[in-house]
Design an enzyme around this catalytic site. Structure first.
Site, mmCIF file in Angstrom:
data_model
loop_
_atom_site.group_PDB
_atom_site.id
_atom_site.type_symbol
_atom_site.label_atom_id
_atom_site.label_comp_id
_atom_site.label_asym_id
_atom_site.label_seq_id
_atom_site.Cartn_x
_atom_site.Cartn_y
_atom_site.Cartn_z
ATOM 1 C CG ASN A 130 34.735 63.670 18.341
ATOM 2 O OD1 ASN A 130 35.119 62.502 18.448
ATOM 3 N ND2 ASN A 130 34.415 64.420 19.385
ATOM 4 C CD1 TRP A 131 33.646 59.987 12.788
ATOM 5 C CD2 TRP A 131 34.705 58.048 12.424
ATOM 6 N NE1 TRP A 131 33.855 59.872 11.435
ATOM 7 C CE2 TRP A 131 34.502 58.691 11.181
ATOM 8 C CE3 TRP A 131 35.362 56.819 12.442
ATOM 9 C CZ2 TRP A 131 34.924 58.130 9.971
ATOM 10 C CZ3 TRP A 131 35.789 56.261 11.244
ATOM 11 C CH2 TRP A 131 35.570 56.910 10.020
ATOM 12 C CE LYS A 132 30.772 63.881 19.885
ATOM 13 N NZ LYS A 132 29.689 64.660 20.467
ATOM 14 C CG HIS A 134 34.651 66.540 23.157
ATOM 15 N ND1 HIS A 134 33.453 66.268 23.776
ATOM 16 C CD2 HIS A 134 34.356 66.868 21.879
ATOM 17 C CE1 HIS A 134 32.470 66.416 22.891
ATOM 18 N NE2 HIS A 134 32.990 66.790 21.742
ATOM 19 C CD GLU A 190 30.504 64.102 23.892
ATOM 20 O OE1 GLU A 190 31.316 63.317 23.384
ATOM 21 O OE2 GLU A 190 29.601 64.671 23.244
ATOM 22 C CD GLU A 247 33.019 70.461 19.895
ATOM 23 O OE1 GLU A 247 32.807 70.056 18.748
ATOM 24 O OE2 GLU A 247 33.152 69.701 20.865
ATOM 25 N N GLY A 270 25.024 67.564 20.149
ATOM 26 C CA GLY A 270 24.119 66.418 20.083
ATOM 27 C C GLY A 270 22.678 66.753 20.420
ATOM 28 C CB SER A 296 23.645 70.629 16.337
ATOM 29 O OG SER A 296 23.343 69.917 17.519
ATOM 30 N N GLY A 309 30.182 65.960 15.190
ATOM 31 C CA GLY A 309 29.951 64.671 15.825
ATOM 32 C C GLY A 309 29.011 63.829 14.975
ATOM 33 N N GLY A 310 27.746 63.840 15.331
ATOM 34 C CA GLY A 310 26.740 62.979 14.700
ATOM 35 C C GLY A 310 26.784 62.953 13.179
HETATM 36 P P1 13P Z 1 27.385 66.927 17.344
HETATM 37 O O1 13P Z 1 27.822 67.365 15.972
HETATM 38 O O2 13P Z 1 26.825 65.542 17.383
HETATM 39 O O3 13P Z 1 26.504 67.943 18.006
HETATM 40 O O4 13P Z 1 28.718 66.845 18.249
HETATM 41 C C1 13P Z 1 29.608 67.896 18.229
HETATM 42 C C2 13P Z 1 30.844 67.486 18.907
HETATM 43 O O5 13P Z 1 30.860 67.217 20.094
HETATM 44 C C3 13P Z 1 32.066 67.350 18.091
HETATM 45 O O6 13P Z 1 33.187 67.182 18.883
#
Ligand code: 13P
Length: 253
Positions: free
Chosen positions: A11-13, A97, A99, A169, A175, A215, A236-237
């Site tokens: 997920n590149w956000k 998600h 967020e 999640e 994050g 993470s 994510g990251g």
């Molecule tokens: P991180 O891997 O940066 O913790 O993010 C996870 C995430 O929200 C994937 O959708």
């Protein structure tokens, strides 16, 4: 038990412009061409989808939107529909998600409408659920998840589940560098599968993929993936750098 193909999803956000996304996707195609035992998916920003779709053509990497609106079209400034995602080359969409829930007021009810709209359009959904740190500390993890699953998946039929993937999640692990231990992830995933078996039957529960997100890194993915009920990762990251994401895809090596 049903064989569940592992899915490693990035997920590149809100990262990468179109050209940056094209560059990263091109590298990923090369780096992951040999990874035949896992499914791979990336979710770039809306503005990159059609560009990245061209790069992914002929590869095994699937494309997802990070969100969508439930209406097929209309006066909804700033939104995109399931058909728009499909036409841009997506096979999947990420819904709910944390967020989106936290910063954009998404509710289980909205997510449910989006899920039904995605199903109707023929777009597969990755439904995200997870508890906050306070909810975990107060012992509410399972009741929070129950509510998210029951309301988010309301009205679905067993036969819809071929198009649905769940992603657990925990909000406190996103994050933050704090990963759920593999035991914590397994405990929740097994619980979710048990609840799905009660509500939709064993076939659904055995075949649905439940991803872990929060993470995930090259250092911890193998341990997480070794758990019986962890069928993949939503990253994510660590998905932003193609080399690192490729290491995640190759977690078995
Ligand atoms: P991180 O891997 O940066 O913790 O993010 C996870 C995430 O929200 C994937 O959708």
């Amino acid at each position: 038990m049903a064989e569940r193909t592992p899915l490693i999803a990035g997920n590149w956000k809100m990262h990468k412009t179109g050209p940056e996304a094209v560059q990263a996707a091109g590298e990923l195609v090369k780096l992951t061409a040999d990874a035949k035992q896992v499914d791979i998916l990336i979710a770039p920003a809306f503005t990159s989808l059609a560009l990245v779709a061209e790069i992914l053509e002929g590869s095994r990497i699937m494309l997802a939107g990070q969100n969508m609106h439930w209406e097929p079209k209309g006066a909804f400034t700033g939104e995109v529909s399931a058909d728009m995602l499909l036409a841009a080359g997506c096979s999947h969409v990420i819904l709910g998600h944390s967020e989106r829930r936290q910063f954009f007021g998404e509710t289980d009810q909205n997510i449910n409408k989006k899920l039904k709209s995605a199903l109707a359009a023929g777009l597969k959904s990755i439904i995200c659920i997870g508890e906050s740190e306070t909810e975990r500390d107060e012992g509410k993890t399972f009741s929070v998840l129950d509510k998210q699953v029951q309301n988010g998946l309301k009205g679905l039929f067993s036969e819809d589940f071929g198009e649905v993937i769940l992603a657990y999640e925990p909000v406190w692990a996103i994050g933050t560098g704090k990963t759920a231990t593999s035991q914590q992830a397994q405990q929740v995933h097994a619980y979710l599968r048990e609840q799905l078996a009660k509500a939709y039957g064993k076939t659904v529960a055995d075949s649905i993929r439940i991803l872990y997100g929060g993470s995930v890194k090259p250092e911890n993915i193998a341990e997480l993936m070794a758990m019986d009920d962890v069928d993949g990762a939503l990253v994510g990251g660590a998905s932003l750098d193609p080399q690192t994401f490729s290491r995640l895809v190759h977690y078995q090596n």
